[in-house]
Design an enzyme around this catalytic site. Structure first.
Site, PDB file in Angstrom:
ATOM      1  CG  ASP A 159      -0.334  -0.156   2.512  1.00  0.00           C
ATOM      2  OD1 ASP A 159       0.996  -0.169   2.544  1.00  0.00           O
ATOM      3  OD2 ASP A 159      -0.926  -0.004   3.567  1.00  0.00           O
TER       4      ASP A 159
ATOM      5  CG  HIS B  93      21.373   3.946 -18.263  1.00  0.00           C
ATOM      6  ND1 HIS B  93      20.579   3.715 -19.247  1.00  0.00           N
ATOM      7  CD2 HIS B  93      21.605   5.406 -18.444  1.00  0.00           C
ATOM      8  CE1 HIS B  93      20.416   4.680 -20.147  1.00  0.00           C
ATOM      9  NE2 HIS B  93      21.053   5.728 -19.905  1.00  0.00           N
TER      10      HIS B  93
ATOM     11  CG  ASP C 202      24.672  11.804 -15.231  1.00  0.00           C
ATOM     12  OD1 ASP C 202      24.140  12.628 -15.013  1.00  0.00           O
ATOM     13  OD2 ASP C 202      24.589  11.320 -16.400  1.00  0.00           O
TER      14      ASP C 202
ATOM     15  CG  ASP D 218      21.598  15.557 -17.196  1.00  0.00           C
ATOM     16  OD1 ASP D 218      22.443  14.950 -16.428  1.00  0.00           O
ATOM     17  OD2 ASP D 218      21.333  15.081 -18.371  1.00  0.00           O
TER      18      ASP D 218
ATOM     19  CG  HIS E 141      26.812   8.865 -24.202  1.00  0.00           C
ATOM     20  ND1 HIS E 141      26.831  10.053 -24.398  1.00  0.00           N
ATOM     21  CD2 HIS E 141      27.660   8.023 -23.468  1.00  0.00           C
ATOM     22  CE1 HIS E 141      27.922  10.380 -23.628  1.00  0.00           C
ATOM     23  NE2 HIS E 141      28.225   9.195 -22.931  1.00  0.00           N
TER      24      HIS E 141
ATOM     25  CG  HIS F  59      19.841  14.622 -23.122  1.00  0.00           C
ATOM     26  ND1 HIS F  59      19.276  15.580 -22.200  1.00  0.00           N
ATOM     27  CD2 HIS F  59      20.695  14.187 -22.625  1.00  0.00           C
ATOM     28  CE1 HIS F  59      19.727  15.490 -21.111  1.00  0.00           C
ATOM     29  NE2 HIS F  59      20.674  14.565 -21.246  1.00  0.00           N
TER      30      HIS F  59
ATOM     31  CG  HIS G 171      16.909  11.870 -21.593  1.00  0.00           C
ATOM     32  ND1 HIS G 171      17.002  10.750 -21.428  1.00  0.00           N
ATOM     33  CD2 HIS G 171      18.140  12.452 -21.090  1.00  0.00           C
ATOM     34  CE1 HIS G 171      18.240  10.417 -20.863  1.00  0.00           C
ATOM     35  NE2 HIS G 171      18.971  11.413 -20.622  1.00  0.00           N
TER      36      HIS G 171
ATOM     37  CD  GLU H  28      24.892  13.666 -21.706  1.00  0.00           C
ATOM     38  OE1 GLU H  28      25.115  12.851 -20.967  1.00  0.00           O
ATOM     39  OE2 GLU H  28      23.519  14.322 -21.713  1.00  0.00           O
TER      40      GLU H  28
ATOM     41  CE1 TYR I 178      31.143   7.041 -19.960  1.00  0.00           C
ATOM     42  CE2 TYR I 178      31.128   7.322 -22.413  1.00  0.00           C
ATOM     43  CZ  TYR I 178      30.688   7.561 -20.990  1.00  0.00           C
ATOM     44  OH  TYR I 178      30.036   8.783 -20.813  1.00  0.00           O
TER      45      TYR I 178
ATOM     46  NE  ARG J 225      27.599  10.905 -18.584  1.00  0.00           N
ATOM     47  CZ  ARG J 225      27.627   9.575 -17.973  1.00  0.00           C
ATOM     48  NH1 ARG J 225      28.397   8.847 -18.757  1.00  0.00           N
ATOM     49  NH2 ARG J 225      26.940   9.339 -17.016  1.00  0.00           N
TER      50      ARG J 225
ATOM     51  CD  GLU K  84      24.807  15.309 -18.509  1.00  0.00           C
ATOM     52  OE1 GLU K  84      25.099  14.533 -17.551  1.00  0.00           O
ATOM     53  OE2 GLU K  84      23.841  15.453 -19.170  1.00  0.00           O
TER      54      GLU K  84
HETATM   55  N1  GLY Z   1      21.759  11.740 -16.660  1.00  0.00           N
HETATM   56  C1  GLY Z   1      21.082  11.261 -17.725  1.00  0.00           C
HETATM   57  C2  GLY Z   1      21.971  11.820 -18.932  1.00  0.00           C
HETATM   58  O1  GLY Z   1      22.918  12.455 -18.635  1.00  0.00           O
HETATM   59  O2  GLY Z   1      21.457  11.759 -19.892  1.00  0.00           O
HETATM   60 MN    MN Z   2      22.608  14.090 -19.957  1.00  0.00          MN
HETATM   61 MN    MN Z   3      23.508  13.059 -17.018  1.00  0.00          MN
END
Ligand code: GLY
Ligand code: MN
Ligand code: MN
Length: 466
Positions: free
Chosen positions: A41, A248, A265, A276, A359, A363, A370, A413, A417, A434, A436
């Protein structure tokens, strides 16, 4: 959250802009998000639907907004109920909603089935967000069939259904002054949270303590909440060592070891707007040689992407600029063998960088991390070109990428890797980096709103000594 934090004229102006788009005989129907069960619940923390909030600033669950082409709007919301409010909290209620939110009328949500057919009567089109809310089409169908049943009494059923995401995505793509201010603040809070996590990491290691990823996650959360952010905008990634190569990865319990890098991140959500940020830093505060070499390539790629971001450029320009620098860096550091893959143009052409950078560089960023918004230029959709993907051989349809305009917000970003693989120098194995930042597009370039946390390797080392 207090919906009155946002100036109400913004919402009225947005509804008026939507009304103008759907035309005098259009009707837009939009629910907020459903409440979702987590276990038994207990529910997941409720988060309103972004489109819904964008148009009225209302944060309660179980609500719908109807905007009519004549500019009027109707909110359906939970009625006042002393017993329920004792358990779940205050409700605005339909009586107070028109003055609090500026909508033309408000009714108890339990009356929606009875009232909606009349609101649709005589409309030429009903607009709702396609493929976003499970069961929404069925609800709309029910209201349309209720109206059709009254056709012999003169009811007129709309002949078109249209996707409400189209006009709302376009509106949300350009952030107004209020939105930009909120996003700057969200990014600043997140920057301070990153600093807090970096400093705690170095301090704990200096003190000989056992550092785990969750310790750093706790610092992020502390700073977010301490500064009034409601929650993280997405699940924070706190990845120690090789975990950084899992795109991820979620903050877990892995040990954070001296000599390894940590990739964080994480960004907070503030009053409905996401930030982000990614920073990658040495756990003990000092980069090793190979870490620093790779870090500087990623940073140079980010600088190139920043330089390529301005009104009039294409959305893909920052990505292409970053990929060129990353590709050159992979050749220079011997991660790609020049004799096998050729020069930087060949690397880009064959996508030979892909095992290390899989990647995209950007975005849209806004209410959703996103964020919504077309990545192709609406005026040029007819000029699609088909090309063969260099790696899979599949046909890829290329439509001209979006032309950036002032007020759009995107992330920059780039990353690298490095997983162990034949020919990849061992010194770089398991390094994931990374960097960003969040950028508001301006006519002259872009404004980086997340640079409250340092990004240069020397500045990171100085920060972590502090
Ligand atoms: N944190 C998600 C991205 O960097 O797209
Ligand atoms: Mn991002
Ligand atoms: Mn990110």
């Amino acid at each position: 959250m207090n919906p009155q934090n946002a100036p109400s004229p913004d919402y009225a102006r947005r509804r008026a802009a939507l009304a103008a788009h759907i035309g005098p005989h259009g009707v837009a129907v939009l629910p907020t998000s459903p409440e979702r069960a987590r276990n038994r619940d207990s529910d997941f923390l409720f988060r309103f639907d972004s489109y819904f909030y964008y148009l009225c600033g209302f944060t309660e669950p179980n609500a719908w907004l109807v905007v009519q082409g004549d500019g009027s709007s109707t909110l359906f919301c939970q009625p006042k109920d002393l017993e329920r409010e004792t358990w779940d909290g205050l409700r605005l209620g339909p009586e107070a909603a028109p003055s609090a939110l500026g909508v033309s009328a408000a009714y108890a949500v339990g009356t929606i089935d009875q009232r909606l057919p009349a609101l649709l009567d005589g409309a030429d089109a009903v607009w709702y967000p396609f493929a976003t809310h499970t069961g929404l089409e069925t609800r709309i169908d029910g209201w349309l069939s209720g109206l059709r049943a009254r056709a012999r009494f003169g009811a007129l059923v709309p002949e078109q259904v249209r996707d409400l995401c189209g006009p709302l995505d376009e509106m949300r793509l350009i952030k107004d002054a209020y939105e930009q201010t909120t996003m700057r603040r969200a990014a600043q809070i997140s920057a301070e949270a990153h600093i807090r996590a970096m400093q705690r990491c170095a301090r704990m290691l200096r003190d000989g303590q056992d550092v785990r990823e969750f310790h750093l996650d706790a610092e992020l959360l502390h700073e977010f909440r301490q500064q009034g952010s409601q929650y993280p905008a997405y699940s924070s990634i706190v990845a120690a060592g090789a975990n950084a190569c899992v795109l991820h990865y979620r903050a877990d319990a892995a040990p954070v070891r001296s000599g390894e890098l940590v990739l964080i991140d994480a960004g907070c959500e503030l009053d409905g707007y996401a930030s982000d940020i990614t920073r990658t830093f040495p756990a003990n505060g000092v980069f090793t040689g190979p870490q620093r070499a790779l870090y500087d390539v990623v940073l140079a790629a980010q600088v190139a992407s920043v330089d390529a971001t301005r009104a009039g450029a294409r959305f893909t320009d920052p990505h292409e600029a970053a990929v060129r620098v990353l590709s050159q860096g992979l050749l220079d550091l011997g991660l790609l063998d020049r004799s096998a893959v050729g020069n930087v143009d060949d690397v880009m052409e064959k996508r030979a960088y892909f095992p290390f950078y899989m990647h995209r560089t950007s975005h849209w960023l806004g209410m959703d991390v996103h964020d919504c918004g077309a990545y192709t230029e609406p005026a040029e959709r007819g000029s699609a070109q088909v090309r063969k993907d260099a790696i899979t051989g599949a046909d890829i349809v290329n439509r001209p990428s979006r032309v950036l305009r002032s007020g759009m917000v995107l992330t920059l970003e780039p990353g690298l890797y490095v997983r162990p693989a034949p020919g990849v120098p061992e010194a770089f194995h398991h390094i994931g980096i990374r960097i960003e930042d969040d950028a508001i597009v301006t006519d002259a370039g872009c404004e980086l709103i997340s640079r409250g946390v340092p990004v240069e390797a020397d500045a990171i080392e100085a920060l972590m000594r502090g």
